[in-house]
Design an enzyme around this catalytic site. Structure first.
Site, PDB file in Angstrom:
ATOM      1  CE  LYS A 102      34.527  -0.274  -1.998  1.00 53.69           C
ATOM      2  NZ  LYS A 102      34.207  -0.135  -3.444  1.00 53.69           N
ATOM      3  CB  SER A 122      34.036   3.674  -3.816  1.00 49.04           C
ATOM      4  OG  SER A 122      33.678   2.359  -4.254  1.00 49.04           O
ATOM      5  CB  SER A 135      34.494   1.339  -7.218  1.00 51.04           C
ATOM      6  OG  SER A 135      33.656   2.458  -7.291  1.00 51.04           O
TER       7      SER A 135
END
Length: 471
Positions: free
Chosen positions: A66, A141, A165
């Site tokens: 990420k 996210s 997330s």
């Protein structure tokens, strides 16, 4: 192919780390332009793969990271224009540990800006599509990491979980996502959103692959004062029979769910009973109010953490007259959702409202944690949906409050610091549905052992969106 299967083939000499890297790089180049899972790729991947020692424990495995997790020499944007050209001179501890064992960073995955969102629509660059339905979101996210796994663009991924997330996109994309106990994985190198809630977590397409990642990444870190001195024993914990466990189904999460989620929950309870778990309904009375407390505490911490991005020391320096004008122009680069949360956080921390909002939210957080501790004196695990429904269409949550409600079932684990694991539990039509297990503080291994038993009983591993030819 799953990560532990790739590793076994590399260990037997059937395939080289370079061949694995070439195969995944080719797949990303072919499929990701239509998916948008990656913001950037590691240009030195093949060179690094050729040099890696095939005898290392993770040799041959590539990891999607990420893009709010620092990677030395690789652009790390946090999904924001403010950090569009930021190349860290240091490495996140979690990434450094994986690389030390032979894993390679494939690339950096898309996310909602600074981790603020539940759909990856709030990336400053482009949205990521759900591999099971390109008209729907992958969640957020960590949507890029989840989509990359579901499309088999990577065998392993790292995400971060502040209010769900890792788990919510895992549910939307039919993969596994673990939010470890707070401090179980070092946060050094994670670009902060809300420091008392943030946690780096592994994502994969099987429980054994989660265990592989956690054994490598977890453990104490002198660079993170909040890290825990708990030795990781995740792969070891998966061996042997499932112990008799008491499973509590959270009553407050049983109403208002979609038909597919309700069906998945019913089927999961049947499976767990057949596996020998005793099942009972329990009450976590404060859980429905956890979302309100979260959206006071998280923005408050965000307003403090993001104050550093003014163009003087941190963040892209925008043109402006004198220092004040430059700072205003720099902060104007924040996206709408980031601005919204920073404004909320600044308000609740203001002297006239601090006790009315922030102080009360902290008191609520203590009560929520005390209730969870009491529950775990009665049961060994908690079960509830990860989300009330499967993935929603792009644009369906334009109202910010509607988007915030996506975190309804996930924020409790962050506010309490408890470990939580989302696992694939079925489908609603063509869309994956996820459920989550919560365990007492520090009992992350227990989550994986129970999830593995469910996976083996239902063949829920290996889920993959129908994109391209399988590796």
């Amino acid at each position: 192919m799953l990560a532990h299967e790739i590793r076994a083939r590399v260990a037997r000499g059937e395939v080289s780390p370079l061949e694995v890297a070439q195969a995944y790089l080719k797949r990303v180049q072919e499929l990701d332009p239509g998916l948008g899972a990656f913001l950037s790729l590691n240009e030195r991947l093949l060179e690094e793969a050729e040099a890696v020692d095939p005898g290392l424990p993770l040799a041959g495995l590539v990891v999607a990271v990420k893009d709010n997790i620092a990677t030395r020499g690789l652009r790390t944007t946090a999904g924001s224009r403010l950090l569009e050209n930021f190349v860290p001179p240091y490495e996140a501890t979690a990434v450094a540990r994986l690389k030390a064992l032979g894993a390679l960073v494939l690339g950096k995955t898309n996310l909602d800006e600074f981790g603020m969102g539940s759909s990856t629509e709030h990336s400053a660059f482009f949205p990521t599509k759900n591999p099971f339905d390109p008209d729907r979101v992958p969640g957020g996210s960590s949507g890029g990491s989840a989509a990359a796994l579901a499309a088999d663009l990577a065998p392993l991924a790292l995400g971060s979980d502040t209010g769900g997330s890792v788990r919510q996109p895992a549910a939307f994309c039919g993969v596994y996502g673990l939010k470890p106990t707070y401090g179980r994985v070092s946060r050094f190198g994670l670009i902060a959103y809300a420091s008392s809630l943030d946690q780096i977590g592994p994502m994969a397409r099987s429980v054994r692959d989660l265990a592989l990642l956690m054994d490598a990444a977890a453990g104490p870190d002198p660079l993170d004062a909040t890290s825990l001195d708990l030795p990781p024993r995740f792969q070891e914990a998966l061996e042997g029979p499932l112990p008799p466990l008491r499973l509590g189904v959270v009553r407050e999460a049983l109403a208002g769910n979609s038909p597919g989620v309700e069906r998945a929950l019913e089927e999961a309870l049947k499976v767990f009973r057949e596996l020998g778990l005793s099942v009972r309904e329990v009450s976590w009375p404060s859980l429905p109010q956890a979302l309100a407390a979260y959206y006071i505490l998280a923005p408050a911490e965000a307003s403090s953490n993001l104050a550093r991005y003014d163009g003087t020391l941190y963040g892209r320096r925008a043109a402006g007259e004198e220092v004040e004008g430059m700072m205003e122009a720099t902060r104007a680069l924040f996206g709408l959702e980031v601005k919204r949360r920073v404004l909320v956080g600044t308000f609740v921390l203001s002297s006239g409202y601090y006790e009315a909002y922030y102080g009360r939210a902290q008191a609520f957080r203590r009560r929520l944690k005390a209730e969870a501790q009491a529950l775990f004196r009665e049961v060994d695990l908690l079960l509830l949906p990860t989300t009330p429904h499967p993935a929603f269409p792009f644009g369906a949550r334009r109202d910010p409050l509607a988007m915030y409600r996506e975190d309804l079932y996930t924020v409790g684990a962050n506010l309490t610091g408890l470990p939580a694991l989302s696992f694939p539990a079925g489908f609603e039509g063509h869309l994956p549905v996820g459920l989550q297990l919560l365990a007492p503080w520090g009992e992350d291994e227990r989550l994986l052992r129970a999830a593995l038993a469910f996976e083996e009983a239902t063949a829920r591993a290996h889920l993959k969106a129908p994109l391209g030819e399988a590796l």
